[in-house]
Write a protein that holds these residues in place. Structure first.
Motif, mmCIF file in Angstrom:
data_model
loop_
_atom_site.group_PDB
_atom_site.id
_atom_site.type_symbol
_atom_site.label_atom_id
_atom_site.label_comp_id
_atom_site.label_asym_id
_atom_site.label_seq_id
_atom_site.Cartn_x
_atom_site.Cartn_y
_atom_site.Cartn_z
ATOM 1 N N SER A 68 -7.750 7.217 -1.716
ATOM 2 C CA SER A 68 -8.486 5.981 -1.422
ATOM 3 C C SER A 68 -9.176 5.458 -2.673
ATOM 4 C CB SER A 68 -9.514 6.227 -0.306
ATOM 5 O OG SER A 68 -10.527 7.133 -0.731
ATOM 6 N N LEU B 85 -6.404 4.014 -4.993
ATOM 7 C CA LEU B 85 -5.933 2.700 -4.550
ATOM 8 C C LEU B 85 -6.934 1.611 -4.918
ATOM 9 C CD1 LEU B 85 -4.440 3.539 -1.039
ATOM 10 C CD2 LEU B 85 -3.182 2.740 -3.044
ATOM 11 N N ARG C 216 0.833 -1.198 0.000
ATOM 12 C CA ARG C 216 0.000 0.000 0.000
ATOM 13 C C ARG C 216 0.875 1.258 0.000
ATOM 14 N NH1 ARG C 216 -5.151 1.823 1.720
ATOM 15 N NH2 ARG C 216 -5.078 3.887 2.694
#
Length: 207
Positions: A121, A124, A21
């Motif tokens: 967010s 991702l 991440r």
């Protein structure tokens, strides 16, 4: 001691989970605000399938190239998925005149520009799809269904005959040597259709 070992293992597992991440976020932040670097492959697929639905507001191919919009599109194409790339291409080929819709799009863009947490967010989540999948989603949703194969009924009959033959051999003591040609023929059929099956399963997975 056991509790300490468990804690270390849990921490290592958490680090392994977070590391991809962090790397993904670093890549997204590095690319933010920079020109696109994609080759534009499959970019026009959605537009081609829906061309003519808004003919009065579409930029024709000659004008598109004379004004060097392919280069403009390549500069703007920082999309994370092929589907996003196709939507961007279609929007550039169909200039919008509705002021309210344009204002709403601008407000959304400004929100994503300013709200870093929200933008990242979403990025991702989209990044998981990648650009290697979903090229043919537009075709599945918009294109006409292909005609049934002429050999479909023959293949269906062969499949039933294969199942019946295998059951006969295994359950009722039929000659075992028949398994070899049956399995060989089915392997040949499977390999001949592997590419088409892979494209379909990949597209369904992307959906």
């Amino acid at each position: 001691m056991a509790g300490s070992t468990w804690g270390i293992r849990a921490w290592m597992a958490l680090c392994r989970h977070l590391q991809p991440r962090r790397a993904a976020l670093a890549g997204l932040r590095e690319a933010w605000g920079k020109p696109g670097t994609h080759d534009g492959l499959f970019a026009s697929r959605y537009f081609d399938l829906t061309q003519g639905a808004h003919a009065a507001h579409e930029v024709d191919e000659t004008t598109w190239r004379d004004l060097e919009w392919p280069q403009v599109f390549a500069h703007l194409d920082t999309t994370l998925t092929t589907m996003g790339c196709q939507v961007l291409y279609a929007r550039l080929r169909r200039p919008l005149e509705d002021a309210d819709v344009l204002a709403a799009r601008h407000a959304t863009a400004a929100r994503l520009r300013d709200d870093v947490l929200l933008r990242e967010s979403i990025q991702l989540a989209l990044r998981r799809f990648g650009r290697a999948t979903g090229q043919e989603v537009a075709s599945y949703l918009r294109a006409a269904l292909p005609p049934p194969s002429r050999g479909l009924r023959l293949l269906q009959a062969w499949a039933l005959a294969s199942i019946a033959a295998i059951v006969w051999i295994l359950a009722f003591g039929g000659p075992g040597w028949l398994l070899a040609p049956i399995l060989g023929a089915n392997l040949f059929i499977a390999m001949a259709n592997l590419g088409n099956v892979h494209r379909q399963t990949e597209t369904l997975g992307a959906c």
